[in-house]
Design a protein around this motif. Structure first.
Motif, short mmCIF file in Angstrom:
data_model
loop_
_atom_site.label_atom_id
_atom_site.label_comp_id
_atom_site.label_asym_id
_atom_site.label_seq_id
_atom_site.Cartn_x
_atom_site.Cartn_y
_atom_site.Cartn_z
N ALA A 120 0.84 -1.20 0.00
CA ALA A 120 0.00 0.00 0.00
C ALA A 120 0.87 1.25 0.00
N PHE A 121 0.65 2.12 -0.99
CA PHE A 121 1.33 3.40 -1.10
C PHE A 121 0.31 4.51 -0.89
N GLY A 122 0.67 5.54 -0.12
CA GLY A 122 -0.25 6.64 0.08
C GLY A 122 0.21 7.59 1.16
N LEU B 31 3.18 1.36 3.24
CA LEU B 31 4.18 2.41 3.03
C LEU B 31 3.56 3.80 3.08
N GLY B 32 2.43 3.93 3.77
CA GLY B 32 1.79 5.23 3.93
C GLY B 32 2.66 6.18 4.74
N ILE B 33 2.73 7.43 4.31
CA ILE B 33 3.49 8.47 5.00
C ILE B 33 2.59 9.70 5.14
N PRO B 34 2.34 10.15 6.37
CA PRO B 34 1.53 11.36 6.53
C PRO B 34 2.14 12.53 5.74
N GLY B 35 1.31 13.22 4.97
CA GLY B 35 1.77 14.35 4.18
C GLY B 35 2.48 13.97 2.90
N ARG C 61 8.31 8.04 -6.56
CA ARG C 61 9.68 7.63 -6.26
C ARG C 61 9.67 6.32 -5.46
N GLN C 62 8.77 6.23 -4.48
CA GLN C 62 8.65 5.00 -3.70
C GLN C 62 8.28 3.81 -4.59
#
Length: 108
Positions: free
Chosen positions: A6-8, A47-51, A59-60
């Protein structure tokens, strides 16, 4: 065996759920991608990253080592998020959104 990748942005991290609140310094075990993977009986790579910005997500994705049976979820953030690279290892994230009549938030 399949994995759920999961990307986001913060929509994937489960911010404010009981196991991470109030600091929200890690991804919650109860975040929806983790819960979905658990119900599917597969591993979750959240792989969620706030902001997170679309550029950083791209890139991820391009640098991730996928396996043949991976199931991929991509939750694109608002197009108003940008990254500015100050140097090789330093990024300033910029989010444009209307909150308290402020349209621009800048943070490291």
């Amino acid at each position: 065996m399949s994995r759920l990748i999961a990307f986001g942005c913060s929509a994937l991290t489960g911010m404010s759920l009981p196991d991470v609140y109030p600091k929200n310094e890690r991804i919650s075990a109860y975040a929806w991608p983790n819960t979905l993977a658990q119900r599917m009986g597969i591993e979750c790579v959240n792989l969620g990253i706030p902001g997170n910005s679309s550029i950083n997500m791209l890139r991820q994705i391009l640098n991730f080592e996928f396996k043949e049976n991976d199931i991929v979820i991509i939750v694109w953030p608002s197009f108003t998020r940008e990254d500015i690279y100050n140097d090789k290892d330093s990024v300033t994230a910029i989010t444009a959104s209307k909150k308290n009549n402020v349209w621009l938030s800048i943070y490291n």
